[in-house]
Design a protein around this motif. Sequence first.
Motif, PDB file in Angstrom:
ATOM      1  N   ALA A  65       0.514  -1.053   0.629  1.00 46.10           N
ATOM      2  CA  ALA A  65      -0.094   0.105  -0.004  1.00 46.10           C
ATOM      3  C   ALA A  65       0.744   1.585   0.293  1.00 46.10           C
ATOM      4  N   ALA A  66       0.577   2.240  -0.181  1.00 49.19           N
ATOM      5  CA  ALA A  66       1.065   3.357  -0.064  1.00 49.19           C
ATOM      6  C   ALA A  66       1.629   3.923   1.067  1.00 49.19           C
ATOM      7  N   SER A  67       2.405   3.634   0.693  1.00 47.46           N
ATOM      8  CA  SER A  67       3.584   4.307   2.328  1.00 47.46           C
ATOM      9  C   SER A  67       3.817   3.210   3.331  1.00 47.46           C
ATOM     10  N   PRO A  68       4.251   2.100   2.975  1.00 44.40           N
ATOM     11  CA  PRO A  68       4.609   0.906   3.761  1.00 44.40           C
ATOM     12  C   PRO A  68       4.713   1.027   5.100  1.00 44.40           C
ATOM     13  N   ASP A  69       4.498  -0.286   5.680  1.00 45.91           N
ATOM     14  CA  ASP A  69       5.826   0.198   7.198  1.00 45.91           C
ATOM     15  C   ASP A  69       6.742  -0.401   7.135  1.00 45.91           C
ATOM     16  N   TYR A  70       8.040  -0.588   7.534  1.00 42.07           N
ATOM     17  CA  TYR A  70       9.868  -0.634   7.101  1.00 42.07           C
ATOM     18  C   TYR A  70       9.398  -2.085   6.526  1.00 42.07           C
ATOM     19  N   PHE A  71       9.331  -3.516   7.609  1.00 41.26           N
ATOM     20  CA  PHE A  71       9.608  -4.510   7.270  1.00 41.26           C
ATOM     21  C   PHE A  71       8.447  -5.027   5.616  1.00 41.26           C
ATOM     22  N   SER A  72       7.355  -4.440   5.652  1.00 44.10           N
ATOM     23  CA  SER A  72       6.986  -4.632   3.995  1.00 44.10           C
ATOM     24  C   SER A  72       8.155  -3.662   3.121  1.00 44.10           C
ATOM     25  N   PHE A  73       8.619  -3.000   3.051  1.00 45.60           N
ATOM     26  CA  PHE A  73       9.241  -2.110   2.475  1.00 45.60           C
ATOM     27  C   PHE A  73      10.703  -2.506   2.351  1.00 45.60           C
ATOM     28  N   ALA A  74      10.604  -3.637   2.761  1.00 49.33           N
ATOM     29  CA  ALA A  74      11.949  -4.589   2.832  1.00 49.33           C
ATOM     30  C   ALA A  74      12.231  -6.148   2.267  1.00 49.33           C
ATOM     31  N   ASN A  75      10.660  -5.894   2.382  1.00 45.62           N
ATOM     32  CA  ASN A  75      10.824  -7.362   1.494  1.00 45.62           C
ATOM     33  C   ASN A  75       9.376  -7.075   0.023  1.00 45.62           C
ATOM     34  N   LEU A  76      10.745  -5.922  -0.434  1.00 45.15           N
ATOM     35  CA  LEU A  76      10.547  -6.083  -1.925  1.00 45.15           C
ATOM     36  C   LEU A  76      11.331  -7.153  -2.935  1.00 45.15           C
ATOM     37  N   TRP A  77      10.786  -6.718  -4.133  1.00 40.19           N
ATOM     38  CA  TRP A  77      11.654  -7.082  -5.435  1.00 40.19           C
ATOM     39  C   TRP A  77      12.712  -8.908  -5.000  1.00 40.19           C
ATOM     40  N   ASP A  78      13.227  -9.437  -4.921  1.00 40.47           N
ATOM     41  CA  ASP A  78      13.988 -10.453  -4.925  1.00 40.47           C
ATOM     42  C   ASP A  78      13.158 -11.053  -3.317  1.00 40.47           C
ATOM     43  N   GLY A  79      13.592 -11.030  -2.393  1.00 33.27           N
ATOM     44  CA  GLY A  79      12.042 -10.729  -0.984  1.00 33.27           C
ATOM     45  C   GLY A  79      11.586 -11.356  -1.225  1.00 33.27           C
ATOM     46  N   ARG A  80      10.485 -11.312  -1.875  1.00 31.23           N
ATOM     47  CA  ARG A  80       8.777 -11.766  -2.368  1.00 31.23           C
ATOM     48  C   ARG A  80       9.098 -13.356  -2.688  1.00 31.23           C
ATOM     49  N   TRP A  81      10.394 -13.418  -3.771  1.00 31.75           N
ATOM     50  CA  TRP A  81      10.854 -14.439  -4.344  1.00 31.75           C
ATOM     51  C   TRP A  81      11.098 -15.394  -3.379  1.00 31.75           C
ATOM     52  N   TYR A  82      12.398 -14.884  -2.415  1.00 31.53           N
ATOM     53  CA  TYR A  82      12.375 -16.377  -0.983  1.00 31.53           C
ATOM     54  C   TYR A  82      11.035 -16.773  -0.271  1.00 31.53           C
ATOM     55  N   GLU A  83      10.504 -15.918  -0.344  1.00 36.69           N
ATOM     56  CA  GLU A  83       9.405 -16.393   0.603  1.00 36.69           C
ATOM     57  C   GLU A  83       8.673 -16.711  -0.172  1.00 36.69           C
ATOM     58  N   ILE A  84       8.295 -16.693  -1.186  1.00 38.15           N
ATOM     59  CA  ILE A  84       7.661 -18.330  -1.981  1.00 38.15           C
ATOM     60  C   ILE A  84       8.931 -19.170  -2.112  1.00 38.15           C
ATOM     61  N   VAL A  85      10.173 -18.944  -2.214  1.00 37.34           N
ATOM     62  CA  VAL A  85      10.520 -20.408  -1.812  1.00 37.34           C
ATOM     63  C   VAL A  85      10.044 -21.039  -0.547  1.00 37.34           C
ATOM     64  N   ALA A  86      10.121 -20.299   0.435  1.00 36.43           N
ATOM     65  CA  ALA A  86      10.369 -20.346   1.793  1.00 36.43           C
ATOM     66  C   ALA A  86       8.871 -21.048   1.897  1.00 36.43           C
ATOM     67  N   GLY A  87       7.895 -20.533   1.575  1.00 38.04           N
ATOM     68  CA  GLY A  87       6.485 -20.722   1.782  1.00 38.04           C
ATOM     69  C   GLY A  87       6.179 -21.923   0.598  1.00 38.04           C
ATOM     70  N   GLY A  88       6.487 -22.105  -0.300  1.00 39.61           N
ATOM     71  CA  GLY A  88       6.298 -23.288  -1.125  1.00 39.61           C
ATOM     72  C   GLY A  88       6.895 -23.953  -2.453  1.00 39.61           C
ATOM     73  N   GLY A  89       7.892 -23.484  -1.975  1.00 41.97           N
ATOM     74  CA  GLY A  89       9.602 -24.780  -2.768  1.00 41.97           C
ATOM     75  C   GLY A  89       9.397 -24.219  -4.387  1.00 41.97           C
ATOM     76  N   TYR A  90       9.405 -25.222  -5.540  1.00 45.05           N
ATOM     77  CA  TYR A  90       9.775 -24.704  -6.239  1.00 45.05           C
ATOM     78  C   TYR A  90       8.750 -25.261  -7.421  1.00 45.05           C
ATOM     79  N   PRO A  91       8.755 -24.843  -8.567  1.00 42.08           N
ATOM     80  CA  PRO A  91       7.964 -25.514  -9.320  1.00 42.08           C
ATOM     81  C   PRO A  91       8.982 -26.772  -9.672  1.00 42.08           C
ATOM     82  N   ALA A  92       7.698 -27.780 -10.267  1.00 38.32           N
ATOM     83  CA  ALA A  92       8.538 -28.938 -10.658  1.00 38.32           C
ATOM     84  C   ALA A  92       7.740 -28.756 -12.143  1.00 38.32           C
ATOM     85  N   SER A  93       7.552 -28.104 -12.500  1.00 36.35           N
ATOM     86  CA  SER A  93       7.713 -27.886 -14.290  1.00 36.35           C
ATOM     87  C   SER A  93       7.218 -26.322 -14.353  1.00 36.35           C
TER      88      SER A  93
END
Length: 420
Positions: A65-93
């Motif tokens: 959202a606009a004016s995000p808090d620190y942790f939301s702002f610190a979790n942009l870009w590759d941070g979201r990809w790493y979160e996907i890996v931590a939560g769901g692993g890697y695609p089989a295809s």
Amino acid sequence: MRGSPAPAAAEPTALTEEVGGLTAGGPWWTLWWVRVLGVYLGARVVTTVILLSFAAAEGANAWTAASPDYFSFANLWDGRWYEIVAGGGYPASLPTGDGVHVSENAWAFLPGYPWLVDAVMFVTRLPWAPAAVLVSFVAGAGAALVFHQLMRRVGLGRSASLFAVVLFCFSPVSPLFQVAYAESLYLLLLATALLLLVERRYGWLFPVVLAMAFTRPSGLAFALALVLHVGYRWWRRRDDPFPVRERVLSVTLAAFSGLAGVAWPAIAGAATGSWTAYTDTELAWRAPYIGYTHLLPFAPWFQGADWWASAMLGIPGWVGVVALVVIVALFGVLLFSPAVRRLGVDLRFWIAAYSLYLFAVFFPQSSTFRLLMPLFPLLGALALPRSRVYRVGMVVLFVALQIGWVAICWTIDGYDWSPP
């Protein structure tokens, strides 16, 4: 490359020199690690102010959202990809955007960092964003501590070693020490590996090299540095003994590092059924610049020089290629400059090996600044001048470049093509 051999293992290390010299019997604030952590914390306060200032001005985007808090702002870009890996692993295809070409996906992001954050989440019950920032922050502090000891071990004095840490902590891309990126953890592992290499503690390097290879792509570059190290020790064996045990360990370590470097692409290939899964995934990130191409070693930088000159600057592409050749030549000269030679031959082997690795496979774009972070030993050369004006000026310059980097690479302005 020339340089004096590393001191024998029986000689005092930088740590014992610090304890036995400057800090023995002195007040607690003279302890080397207190000073390093003080510098690191001070730098993080400055960077936090910078990040919060930009977060306050950030508009609503696809991730926050606009004016995000620190942790939301610190979790942009590759941070979201790493979160996907931590939560769901890697695609089989492998996903495709047009049914033919592989599109961006999680296989580009190695599992070491997200799995460690996942473990911290389990222990602390923190959500992803603060846990990821915590891991990066603590790993960055560890990297600063080990970097200081590395600089002391290669012979820099106390003042230069501490100022090298200052430059490390205030560097233009140092905001990565407190966001959801793997760089902090990787730099901690790399600094540890370089310190062990300089001290010729080959046996301890095996687990560190393996951890590095599953945190950031590095195994092949470190293997090349080890090959250069072994070759140099063999060449100097009459002046600097190279016992059989160390020969076997170091050669085995070089081979192990090379295998570690290709392990993740092999795992991606086995899991998806496509042995080019990893490289195809990585190539997806450069497709918006030059379209879908095959990986041709040493071609990407020339392709990038042509693209940046013609598409972005509106000048003939050959001008960009000439500029690239000049920059590469100047960098080669830099490796033999007196200041860089002070770092010792092993650190220069790493700098040369990693630079060659980047030159072979990486397409230069906005993440170039981040991918240059493993060249951090060069900060030791920048730390040598003792002029107070110079040192204050360097810190001011680095803080200004931090602001520029956050403005250009981290903040989001609609469709942003300059990820960090």
